[in-house]
Design a protein around this motif. Structure first.
Motif: not given
Length: 313
Positions: A116-117, A119-121, A123-124, A263, A266
């Motif tokens: 999840a972390i 994927l946040c990276g 996305a950023l 990014a 993360l």
């Protein structure tokens, strides 16, 4: 430790070399030349393949044709070298997801948190690239990472006993498909012109990505995995995007925005959790973090348990 850092540095700088090489060759043709120079001379020294041909061909198509073809095209379309070295690390998430579906390897809570972390990276990084670069090139790199995940799962199924032998034979598979795709999509005129205008710098990029990043990189990495526990070697691969982004900034003057730094933090942190969360648990598979950046990925030794990591695969 020095050898592990050297290998990750070679792999990180490889993204810069790829970008330089794309100034000399069409992307698919460049990728074909890379495998041609790396594999064909080496097959005479590594012996016959030690796994079934179906695994050699399957990994060769998923990794060599799909992953590297998309990577080279994406970078040719404008994806920066440093960001490419970072975004490809999402392959670890794809590998974990595919392993859960295909191999029934259930991820723990920490590993799910790491995915999840990461994927946040991504996305950023997508937000950053969407405001400063071509979105299509970014999506091609994501697709390349997904193909890398497929090849990792196939390699896990193959469980080759000799890493270098397996990767050399895998490298023979993409040569003809990539050449055919280059002739079809890039045209024979572009390929012939690239060969006619070949100079020392163009030849140097081929030698580096073929013999430096592939033959030396995987030979040294395989030596480390045979000599030391995988749980001790695998974390060094997290240095690849560090070397990739820093070398791109130094050698290509690529700027690193605050969003891109965020990014990176993360994504690398998420990959670390995803890849190493169970590294210390006896009997738990140890998937290597994304290692290849512009080169071949780790083989099944990445999934070896710590208790067996010193034996050849």
């Amino acid at each position: 430790m020095a050898l592990a850092v050297l290998v990750t540095a070679v792999w990180g700088v490889n993204f810069v070399v790829i970008e330089l090489g794309l100034g000399h060759f069409p992307p698919l043709f460049f990728s074909a030349l890379r495998f041609l120079v790396a594999a064909l001379p080496a097959v005479f020294f590594v012996g016959r393949p030690k796994v079934a041909w179906k695994w050699v061909i399957g990994v060769g198509l998923a990794l060599g044709v799909a992953k590297f073809g998309l990577l080279f095209i994406g970078m040719d379309r404008g994806m920066p070298a440093g960001l490419s070295s970072l975004v490809l690390q999402i392959q670890t998430v794809f590998t974990a997801l595919l392993a859960a579906v295909v191999l029934h390897e259930r991820p723990g809570r920490v590993r799910i948190l790491g995915m999840a972390i990461a994927l946040c990276g991504i996305a950023l990084a997508a937000v950053d690239e969407g405001t400063s670069g071509p979105v299509l090139a970014f999506l091609l790199l994501i697709a390349a990472a997904a193909c890398w995940g497929v090849s990792n799962v196939l390699t896990r199924k193959a469980s080759p006993p000799d890493a270098l032998n397996f990767m050399i034979w895998v490298s023979t598979v993409p040569v003809l498909p990539l050449l055919a795709l280059s002739l079809l999509l890039e045209g024979p005129k572009a390929d012939v012109e690239a060969l006619r205008s070949l100079d020392w710098s163009g030849a140097g990029t081929i030698v580096y990505v073929a013999w430096g990043a592939t033959v030396f990189g995987f030979g040294a990495w395989g030596f480390l995995l045979r000599r030391y526990p995988a749980s001790a070697v695998a974390p060094f691969s997290l240095l690849v995007p560090v070397f990739g982004m820093s070398s791109a900034a130094l050698l290509l003057d690529e700027s690193v925005s605050p969003l891109r730094w965020g990014a990176a933090v993360l994504l690398v942190g998420g990959v670390a959790l995803t890849s190493l969360s169970r590294a210390g648990v006896p009997g738990a598979p140890v998937p290597a973090p994304a290692v290849l950046a512009g080169r071949l990925p780790p083989d099944a030794s990445a999934f070896r348990t710590p208790s067996t990591a010193t034996s050849p695969r």
